[in-house]
Design a protein around this motif. Structure first.
Motif, short mmCIF file in Angstrom:
data_model
loop_
_atom_site.label_atom_id
_atom_site.label_comp_id
_atom_site.label_asym_id
_atom_site.label_seq_id
_atom_site.Cartn_x
_atom_site.Cartn_y
_atom_site.Cartn_z
N GLU A 73 0.79 -1.23 0.00
CA GLU A 73 0.00 0.00 0.00
C GLU A 73 0.83 1.28 0.00
O GLU A 73 0.55 2.20 -0.77
CB GLU A 73 -0.95 -0.01 1.21
N LYS A 74 1.88 1.38 0.80
CA LYS A 74 2.63 2.63 0.89
C LYS A 74 3.34 2.97 -0.43
O LYS A 74 3.59 4.13 -0.73
CB LYS A 74 3.64 2.57 2.03
N LEU A 75 3.65 1.96 -1.23
CA LEU A 75 4.28 2.19 -2.53
C LEU A 75 3.26 2.50 -3.62
O LEU A 75 3.62 2.98 -4.70
CB LEU A 75 5.10 0.96 -2.94
N GLN A 76 1.99 2.26 -3.33
CA GLN A 76 0.93 2.50 -4.29
C GLN A 76 0.46 3.95 -4.30
O GLN A 76 -0.12 4.43 -5.28
CB GLN A 76 -0.27 1.59 -3.98
N LYS A 77 0.68 4.66 -3.21
CA LYS A 77 0.09 6.00 -3.03
C LYS A 77 0.35 6.96 -4.18
O LYS A 77 -0.56 7.69 -4.59
CB LYS A 77 0.58 6.60 -1.71
N LYS B 191 -5.06 -1.55 -2.98
CA LYS B 191 -4.41 -1.38 -1.68
C LYS B 191 -4.14 -2.76 -1.10
O LYS B 191 -5.05 -3.44 -0.63
CB LYS B 191 -5.31 -0.57 -0.75
N PHE C 195 -1.58 -5.09 1.47
CA PHE C 195 -0.79 -4.84 2.69
C PHE C 195 0.23 -5.93 3.01
O PHE C 195 0.89 -5.87 4.04
CB PHE C 195 -1.74 -4.64 3.87
N SER C 196 0.36 -6.92 2.14
CA SER C 196 1.33 -7.98 2.39
C SER C 196 1.65 -8.67 1.07
O SER C 196 0.91 -8.56 0.09
CB SER C 196 0.78 -9.01 3.37
#
Length: 319
Positions: free
Chosen positions: A203-207, A221, A223-224
């Motif tokens: 998710e953090k790389l998708q923003k 999104k 998360f793993s």
């Protein structure tokens, strides 16, 4: 009679781990106890319920590893302290137990120390190399190219048949085809009725890519690594840079297009299962020493139209 024990020490890249489980699965099929050591693959343990995966151990555990295992398969890595020590001590204390793999598509690989341990052939895929190692060098009774992946029960294979996952990242920036070209390719696919998902990672790389949802792209999104794997498994196709997710998709049976800079590397490292296409610059473009035009400008030499043509080959194969 107790089962024989095998330890497999993979390279640390995800793709290396996905491919290396061919070894673990083949020995498991022949009633060996196996442990695959790979820090990232540990997050995919539920996809390999019969193949135990563990984190890389400490150097202090090497004597115990040499004592407890009947066979140790280790992938050479010049920069990993544990690997270097394991090879040194293994060849000194129990050379009959330890075999070294050199996973490099080099014409000079035949001169590498311990080459005869695995006899890697740089002219065929790494998947085929590991399969032939099990079949011909070890002589296992049962052999397969399957790496043992088993999807969780709640995952539905190709649930979204027209969904194309575009993996727009990799382990190194130098391996990445330009984002603007991925987007141009994706827009063409959207216009032709495909669903296109942009995937850079969890998710953090998708923003940074959420704004493209306004154009009709999916930006999931996740998360793993387990969620990433399930998302790909339920898609129809995967297109991406030369990276671990391409190997993961291929091992799952998802049709895959890989974009890379060099054909010689591609022949060795291309995803080795199912239907797949490997896109590189034309070989007629010079790559002579001192210039390396093809390697330097490969990103400019592969158009989104060329990648789309390779993708359509997969679509025709499936339909």
């Amino acid at each position: 009679m107790p089962k024989k024990k095998l330890a497999v020490f993979c390279h640390l890249g995800l793709g290396d781990g996905v491919v290396s489980t061919i070894l673990s699965n083949n020995f498991h099929q022949n009633h060996w106890e196996t442990v695959t050591y790979h820090d990232t693959m540990l997050h995919l343990q539920s996809w390999f319920p019969h193949l135990p995966i563990a984190c890389y151990p400490q150097i202090a555990s090497i004597p115990q590893i040499l004592e407890e295992n009947d066979l140790i398969l280790v992938f050479q890595n010049d920069t990993h302290e544990f690997v270097l020590e394991l090879i040194k001590e293994g060849k000194k204390q129990a050379p009959e137990k330890l075999r070294v793999f050199y996973p490099y598509p080099s014409k000079n690989i035949f001169h590498s120390p311990y080459y005869n341990d695995s006899r890697i052939n740089p002219t065929i895929s790494f998947v085929d190399n590991l399969y032939l190692f099990c079949k011909e060098l070890i002589g296992l009774d049962k052999t397969t190219k399957n790496n043992g992946m088993i999807a969780p029960r709640d995952a539905i294979f190709k649930k979204h048949e027209k969904r194309v996952v575009m993996h727009i990242a990799s382990s190194r920036a130098g391996k990445n085809w330009p984002i603007k070209k991925f987007l141009a390719l994706g827009r063409r696919m959207l216009a032709d009725g495909f669903t296109v998902a942009l995937l850079a990672g969890i998710e953090k790389l998708q923003k940074p890519f959420f704004p493209f949802e306004k154009e009709g792209f999916l930006v999931p999104k996740l998360f793993s690594l387990h969620e990433v794997a399930k998302y790909i498994y339920e898609s129809g196709y995967h297109i991406g840079n030369d990276s671990g997710l391409g190997h993961l998709a291929s091992a799952m049976g998802i049709d895959t297009v890989t974009i890379a800079r060099r054909k010689t590397v591609g022949l060795f490292w291309r995803p080795g299962w199912g239907n797949n296409e490997y896109v590189t610059p034309l070989s007629i473009i010079p790559n002579i020493s001192g210039l390396r035009i093809r390697d330097t400008y490969w990103k400019n030499l592969i158009s989104h139209k060329k990648v789309y043509r390779h993708f359509l080959k997969l679509v025709k194969t499936v339909t």
